[in-house]
Design a protein around this motif. Structure first.
Motif, mmCIF file in Angstrom:
data_model
loop_
_atom_site.group_PDB
_atom_site.id
_atom_site.type_symbol
_atom_site.label_atom_id
_atom_site.label_comp_id
_atom_site.label_asym_id
_atom_site.label_seq_id
_atom_site.Cartn_x
_atom_site.Cartn_y
_atom_site.Cartn_z
ATOM 1 N N ALA A 122 -52.446 132.557 3.946
ATOM 2 C CA ALA A 122 -51.237 133.347 4.201
ATOM 3 C C ALA A 122 -50.256 132.528 5.038
ATOM 4 O O ALA A 122 -49.061 132.447 4.709
ATOM 5 C CB ALA A 122 -51.609 134.634 4.926
ATOM 6 N N ILE A 123 -50.779 131.885 6.082
ATOM 7 C CA ILE A 123 -49.906 131.057 6.930
ATOM 8 C C ILE A 123 -49.374 129.866 6.141
ATOM 9 O O ILE A 123 -48.191 129.546 6.161
ATOM 10 C CB ILE A 123 -50.702 130.582 8.170
ATOM 11 C CG1 ILE A 123 -51.089 131.802 9.011
ATOM 12 C CG2 ILE A 123 -49.905 129.564 8.972
ATOM 13 C CD1 ILE A 123 -52.100 131.511 10.079
ATOM 14 N N HIS A 124 -50.259 129.255 5.399
ATOM 15 C CA HIS A 124 -49.923 128.091 4.597
ATOM 16 C C HIS A 124 -48.842 128.427 3.573
ATOM 17 O O HIS A 124 -47.850 127.707 3.426
ATOM 18 C CB HIS A 124 -51.212 127.640 3.907
ATOM 19 C CG HIS A 124 -51.102 126.320 3.219
ATOM 20 N ND1 HIS A 124 -50.797 125.145 3.869
ATOM 21 C CD2 HIS A 124 -51.286 125.962 1.911
ATOM 22 C CE1 HIS A 124 -50.807 124.139 3.023
ATOM 23 N NE2 HIS A 124 -51.091 124.613 1.808
ATOM 24 N N LEU A 125 -49.016 129.532 2.894
ATOM 25 C CA LEU A 125 -48.074 129.906 1.847
ATOM 26 C C LEU A 125 -46.757 130.399 2.437
ATOM 27 O O LEU A 125 -45.698 130.252 1.828
ATOM 28 C CB LEU A 125 -48.677 130.986 0.942
ATOM 29 C CG LEU A 125 -49.790 130.473 0.026
ATOM 30 C CD1 LEU A 125 -50.394 131.617 -0.769
ATOM 31 C CD2 LEU A 125 -49.261 129.403 -0.925
ATOM 32 N N TYR A 126 -46.864 130.977 3.621
ATOM 33 C CA TYR A 126 -45.644 131.404 4.303
ATOM 34 C C TYR A 126 -44.734 130.197 4.479
ATOM 35 O O TYR A 126 -43.548 130.223 4.130
ATOM 36 C CB TYR A 126 -46.011 132.024 5.656
ATOM 37 C CG TYR A 126 -44.825 132.276 6.547
ATOM 38 C CD1 TYR A 126 -43.944 133.315 6.256
ATOM 39 C CD2 TYR A 126 -44.585 131.469 7.662
ATOM 40 C CE1 TYR A 126 -42.843 133.542 7.068
ATOM 41 C CE2 TYR A 126 -43.494 131.692 8.477
ATOM 42 C CZ TYR A 126 -42.622 132.726 8.179
ATOM 43 O OH TYR A 126 -41.541 132.949 8.983
ATOM 44 N N ASP A 127 -45.312 129.104 4.970
ATOM 45 C CA ASP A 127 -44.552 127.862 5.124
ATOM 46 C C ASP A 127 -44.028 127.367 3.791
ATOM 47 O O ASP A 127 -42.873 126.990 3.643
ATOM 48 C CB ASP A 127 -45.445 126.776 5.743
ATOM 49 C CG ASP A 127 -45.647 127.017 7.228
ATOM 50 O OD1 ASP A 127 -44.906 127.853 7.795
ATOM 51 O OD2 ASP A 127 -46.569 126.402 7.806
ATOM 52 N N PHE A 128 -44.928 127.391 2.812
ATOM 53 C CA PHE A 128 -44.591 126.876 1.485
ATOM 54 C C PHE A 128 -43.361 127.574 0.915
ATOM 55 O O PHE A 128 -42.390 126.936 0.510
ATOM 56 C CB PHE A 128 -45.802 127.065 0.571
ATOM 57 C CG PHE A 128 -45.591 126.616 -0.841
ATOM 58 C CD1 PHE A 128 -45.720 125.267 -1.179
ATOM 59 C CD2 PHE A 128 -45.244 127.518 -1.845
ATOM 60 C CE1 PHE A 128 -45.526 124.842 -2.484
ATOM 61 C CE2 PHE A 128 -45.048 127.093 -3.150
ATOM 62 C CZ PHE A 128 -45.191 125.749 -3.467
ATOM 63 N N PHE A 129 -43.403 128.912 0.951
ATOM 64 C CA PHE A 129 -42.288 129.661 0.361
ATOM 65 C C PHE A 129 -41.030 129.572 1.226
ATOM 66 O O PHE A 129 -39.913 129.524 0.714
ATOM 67 C CB PHE A 129 -42.681 131.121 0.148
ATOM 68 C CG PHE A 129 -43.555 131.302 -1.060
ATOM 69 C CD1 PHE A 129 -43.042 131.068 -2.332
ATOM 70 C CD2 PHE A 129 -44.882 131.689 -0.933
ATOM 71 C CE1 PHE A 129 -43.856 131.227 -3.441
ATOM 72 C CE2 PHE A 129 -45.675 131.840 -2.029
ATOM 73 C CZ PHE A 129 -45.175 131.609 -3.295
#
Lengths: 227, 250, 642
Positions: A122-129
């Motif tokens: 979730a944290i990783h994808l938050y950054d990604f998006f």
């Protein structure tokens, strides 16, 4: 329900979804890792940025990305559904734990591992998006390629983030250790000749791939301190 | 030997139940585990207390009736035997032994250590048979069956239906039980005719009974008194996929 | 032939009797079958196969078992195999040879026509089981494998590892399960039959107790089949399951079904000896062990000789008594001879082990001769089982064995149709007396159970039903009400004694008397003493038994008490029968009737009959009826194994 959704919603059907999406995500991990290794090339992140740029603009990869997100989503949804069903199947537990060492302990905590991984993701994808769509990153000087690498280098200067990242990778390792061979068993691929090899490769994979991922922030962090 | 027994007592299905401690002395190592409980029960009756109820019948490891979780392990600390085959020499003087019933939503406790295993019956009724009537069958040697296939089928058929797989599985899954029957009949030519509908129906019933799903942990096979292998679960999975793809049951 | 006991054996040549009879029986119209209800009590090989086959035909069947599943009946524990006259190995077997061996093995105390029919349908059983998916052992070419068993001279035994009973039962159970799914059989598990109900002299139903709720219920039907197994548990210690009981058969007996040859008990020589007072049951080890093991005791009594010390006992101090007494058969003499000789050694004080009630079965020579690997391949699992139970390693020290009660040849008297003396009441499998005479051959029990259930009852019950109207009797009928009341009264009585002795204490006392006086060898004096003792225990039981709990929930003490009360009555009839039969035959050895060499002596001109006992009221002596046995097709000979 159609025969198709019925087939996939029974307990074996759900397991099939877990297995197929799991194997797909296992493959994705390699592709992702190759990209990550480019951070260590020592060229200030140029190769990494070019790779990211290629991935972002290749239509095949874009379709793959959508498939991957569906895969993650299915893996998470079915995983949670199974975990819930499995927990409800034994409302009253045992007073004494089973202390026999015959089963691998990683297999017992796939759900909890999965949830930790989900938080990391979730944290990783938050950054990604965030960087992909909402707060565009500066381009590398003189190109139209986003300088994602610099962002990563900055992130990995934080000890807290590096430790969190490494722990997440260890958990992924545990998850993979069981998940890899379990996916084959679920597909019905259990054979006196090949299963030992699958288990060996699975354990190797579960060590090497997360190790590879974890090394990158650690190296960057150390390089940064020693500079 | 002197022992402390921590036994689950529950008057009936509605009762909440709880553990009760019993001291027991002069236990011979030659006694079977169930004989040790017989001794306890004789004592209890003498004292006017309700004896500990438990399921048991053949006491030679084949009927599948006995069902106790002993110190966290279905059928006790030894591999490949049932509770009735366990002997007291596997324990030491002064031990505290915890005895619990099989735990699963699908197996409610009837009394003390006795549980209701009728979900297994309904799973079998869903398709654990070859639909032939008495009489009118071909000669027994009309269809040769490769020896190794017959042996594999026998490995699966050795299941005694005790439910230790469910009791040991962290998900209380009945996959090993179902796979043993599906696998046996999938391996033999006699089972071919109904192969597809059998696996579909038995699994559907399994899900309806409230068992958990298999997460390939392998505890079932490790605790199975007949050492039924996980390869049968793999075969069950294959049978299921093939049935779903090829069968005409919409 | 006695007037009351009409065996109804059809006329004609032996080989044609069954075919003719099948043609002559009346049939129930297919559309009418659903109007008839049949109760089957017991779900072992005989019960499950009968219930399934009757359900397939279209009758409404209610099946009952006291276990939590029909699959757990004690047929499941049979290890060795099942005989059939297939002659697949081409070694000279035939229906007639199987018939002859069974009659001879039974020491000429069974009915020719029944035994011939058994041999005749034996082949169909194998076909049926294979079609059900029973994984019999096979040869490399894919065809069924046979082995020779129990001293038979042909290889006619089909087997599924050491679990043949289990596999056959699971086959019958699957057929039963299919009928449950089809709605033709309604299965009542954890339900025990406590009485038989007669209306107008015919069996029309049963009264049962739900073992979970204690509820007493009535079930009405047009015919009742008892397939409730044997009564070996009269002896307390036997290889039977803990729950195996005689209650259904005994209650039927008290309602008019004659009990035949109750004293005929088979005692198996290779069981693990009793280790102490706590012993709850005995474990059988396959007879095949005697193929390689040598049976011996020390020449001079050595008190408490352990297996460990036995290893160092010099050859010249050992007595290989079976090899010495029976040079041509040696350790492979039949079950009853081996058992009796072991007992004789122990009676002489030469028994071994801490109890002195055991003999050695030694594999040291076999291991020396063939190597440990060969012995492991043959008997590995048995050796493991032995070590598990006794803690001794049979590869290093000799095994200890002692005989144990294994099977009861006696049972409810039935005619050729398997009907008892109560019209509409049938008995099948070990529950009846019909096929094994005074001694059962190895691998024949499974054959008989399935023959009765699959291939005999479906024909003979149809014949009976075709002759009766299909009107149902309501369970409100007075006969049901009376039976229910009696059952409830008896339960209340058991619960209200509140004495000082547990049920097991009574059961152990009874068992010891039966074993000592009505076991492997019997004499008039002992039997008379036993009769007196049993009647005293029975009296005490009803005054001093302590049954805890109540009738409204699961109550295992009550279940046991109910069964032991019946054993206490049955035990006395066994003694009566052993007393009246002053010859030796098969498993029944009367010390008064032996050859000068001490072998069993049959007296054919006096005892060539089936002894059938009729219940004559509480505390009244049972009335003996005799069915004369006529042998037209075999010549009676004395067995000799010298």
């Amino acid at each position: 329900m159609s025969w198709f959704t019925k087939a996939l919603s029974g307990s074996v059907g759900k397991k099939l979804v877990m297995s197929l999406t799991g194997l797909f995500l296992i493959l994705f991990l390699i592709e992702h890792l190759i990209g990550n290794f480019m951070l260590l090339k020592g060229d200030g992140g140029v190769a990494f940025n070019e790779f990211a740029h290629f991935m972002k603009h290749n239509p095949v990869i874009l379709v793959g990305e959508i498939v991957m997100f569906i895969g993650i989503l299915l893996h998470v949804i079915d995983g949670l559904a199974l975990e819930r069903k499995n927990r409800s199947a034994r409302p009253i537990g045992y007073a004494t734990p089973n202390k026999s060492a015959v089963t691998s302990w990683t297999s017992k905590y796939m759900g909890p591992f999965g949830i930790i991984i989900l938080i990391f993701l979730a944290i990783h994808l938050y950054d990604f998006f965030r960087y992909k769509y909402f707060s565009p990153v500066d381009n590398m000087p003189g190109t139209d390629i986003s300088d994602l690498a610099s962002l990563v280098y900055i992130k990995f200067q934080s000890l807290v983030y590096v430790v969190f990242y490494v722990i997440a990778m260890i958990v992924i390792g545990f998850h993979l250790n069981h998940g890899f061979q379990s996916a084959f068993q679920t597909l019905g691929l259990n054979h006196a000749k090949y299963t030992p090899a699958i288990k060996f490769i699975g354990s190797l994979y579960a060590i090497l791939v997360p190790l590879g991922y974890a090394l990158i922030p650690v190296i960057i962090y150390i390089q940064n301190i020693s500079n | 030997m002197n022992l402390t027994l921590k036994i689950w007592r529950q008057k009936n299905q509605q009762d909440k139940g709880g553990f009760k401690d019993y001291k027991i002395s002069d236990i011979s190592p030659d006694m079977s585990f169930l004989e040790m409980i017989d001794v306890l029960n004789e004592d209890l009756v003498k004292k006017g207390e309700d004896p500990v109820h438990f399921d048991h019948d053949c006491r030679e490891g084949i009927c599948g009736m006995c069902s106790m979780v002993i110190n966290g392990r279905p059928h006790g600390p030894k591999q490949a035997i049932t509770t009735c085959q366990l002997h007291m020499r596997s324990f030491s003087d002064g031990d505290t032994i915890t005895i619990e019933p099989w735990r699963a939503k699908a197996f409610p406790v009837i009394k003390d250590l006795v549980v209701d295993r009728t979900p297994f019956e309904r799973i079998m009724q869903a398709g654990g048979y070859v639909s032939i009537n008495t009489g009118g069958v071909p000669d027994a040697n009309a269809i040769p069956i490769p020896k190794n296939m017959a042996e594999d089928a026998m490995d699966a058929a050795a299941c005694i239906g005790c439910g230790a797989c469910v009791a040991s599985c962290k998900n209380a899954s009945a996959m090993l039980f179902v796979s043993a029957k599906v696998s046996q009949l999938a391996l033999l030519p006699q089972g071919m005719i109904e192969r597809k509908s059998r696996v579909e129906k038995m699994l559907m019933q399994m899900d309806a009974e409230g068992f958990g799903a298999c997460t390939n942990t392998g505890a079932c096979s490790a605790e199975c008194p007949k050492e039924i292998s996980l390869t049968h679960i793999a075969r069950l999975n294959r049978e299921y996929y093939s049935a779903k793809v090829y069968s005409e049951n919409v | 032939m006695s007037k009351i006991l009409d065996s109804k054996v059809p006329e004609g040549a032996l080989a044609e009797k069954w075919s003719k009879h099948k043609f002559n029986v009346k049939l129930v119209n297919p559309a009418n079958k659903r109007k008839y209800d049949i109760i089957v009590v017991g779900t072992g090989l005989a019960g499950a196969s009968a219930a399934a086959s009757l359900g397939e035909l279209g009758y409404n069947v209610k099946a009952f078992c006291f276990q939590d599943s029909a699959r757990r009946a004690h047929s499941i524990a049979a290890q060795g195999g099942i005989n059939a006259a297939k002659n697949y190995p081409n070694d000279g077997d035939s229906v007639f040879r199987l018939f002859y061996d069974t009659i001879k093995g039974g020491d000429y105390r069974s009915r020719e026509a029944n035994v011939y029919r058994l041999a005749e349908v034996s082949n169909n059983i194998i076909d049926q089981c294979v079609a059900q998916g029973v994984p019999f052992a096979r040869d490399y070419g894919g065809l069924l494998d046979n082995r020779s068993f129990g001293g038979a001279q042909v290889s006619r035994t089909f087997y599924a590892r050491g679990q043949t009973g289990q596999q056959l039962l699971l086959g019958a159970y699957s057929a039963l399960t299919r009928q449950v799914a089809n709605g033709k059989v309604k299965l009542y598990d954890r339900t025990e039959m406590l009485d038989l109900v007669l209306v107008d002299g015919k069996a029309r139903g049963i009264v049962t107790r739900n073992l979970i709720t204690g509820k007493i219920e009535s079930h009405s039907a047009h015919a009742v089949v008892l397939a409730t197994g044997g009564y070996g548990n009269v002896f307390f210690l036997s290889t039977n399951a803990m729950g195996s009981n005689a209650t259904a058969a005994w209650r039927a007996h008290k309602k008019g079904a004659f009990f035949a040859n109750p004293s005929f008990t088979q005692i198996h020589p290779t069981c693990i000896p009793v280790s102490g007072d706590h012993q709850s049951k005995l474990t059988l080890m396959s007879e095949s062990l005697r193929n390689d093991g040598r049976v011996w005791v020390p020449k001079k009594a050595i008190k408490g000789l352990s297996a460990k010390d036995a290893v160092s006992l010099p050859e010249e101090d050992r007595d290989y008594f079976l090899e010495r007494k029976y040079p041509s058969f040696g350790n492979l003499v039949p079950r009853d001879v081996a058992s009796r000789n072991a007992k004789m050694m122990c009676d002489e004080g030469r028994g071994v082990g801490s109890t002195g009630l055991a003999v050695f079965l030694d594999f040291a020579d076999a291991i020396k001769r063939s190597g440990k690997d060969v012995i492991t391949a043959k008997y590995g699992n048995l050796f493991d089982m032995y070590q598990q139970i006794t803690g001794d390693n049979p590869y290093e020290v000799p095994m200890m064995i002692y005989p144990a009660v294994h099977y009861t040849m006696g049972g409810l008297w039935v005619d050729y149709n398997l009907m008892t003396t109560v019209p509409g009441l049938y008995a099948a499998g070990e529950c009846n007396f019909s096929d094994h005479g005074a001694n059962r051959l190895g691998a024949s029990a499974l054959m008989q159970g399935l023959a009765d259930g699959y291939f005999v009852l479906p024909y003979t019950i149809g014949d009976y039903l075709a002759n009766m109207p299909n009107e149902k009797v309501s369970t409100d009928h007075e006969a049901f009400q009376t039976a229910e009341k009696e059952v409830k009264e008896r339960i209340n009585k058991l619960l209200s004694v509140n004495g000082n002795k547990t049920v097991d204490e009574f059961h152990k006392e009874l068992g010891k008397i039966m074993w000592d006086y009505c076991g492997m060898s019997r004499n008039e004096e002992g039997l008379k003493k036993a009769k007196k003792m049993i009647s005293e225990i029975r009296k005490e039981f009803w005054e001093n038994v302590n049954v805890i709990g109540d009738n409204h929930e699961m109550n295992q003490s009550l279940e046991k008490a109910n069964r032991v009360a019946d054993f206490l009555e049955l035990g006395e009839v066994m003694v009566d029968d052993a007393l009246q039969r002053s010859e030796s035959c098969g498993g029944h050895f009367r010390e008064e009737s032996q050859t000068p060499e001490g072998e069993a002596l049959r007296i054919d001109d006096m005892f060539s009959f089936v002894a059938a006992f009729e219940y004559a009221g509480d505390n009244q002596p049972e009335k003996l009826h005799k069915e004369d046995l006529v042998f037209d097709n075999v010549k009676l000979t004395q067995r000799s194994y010298k």
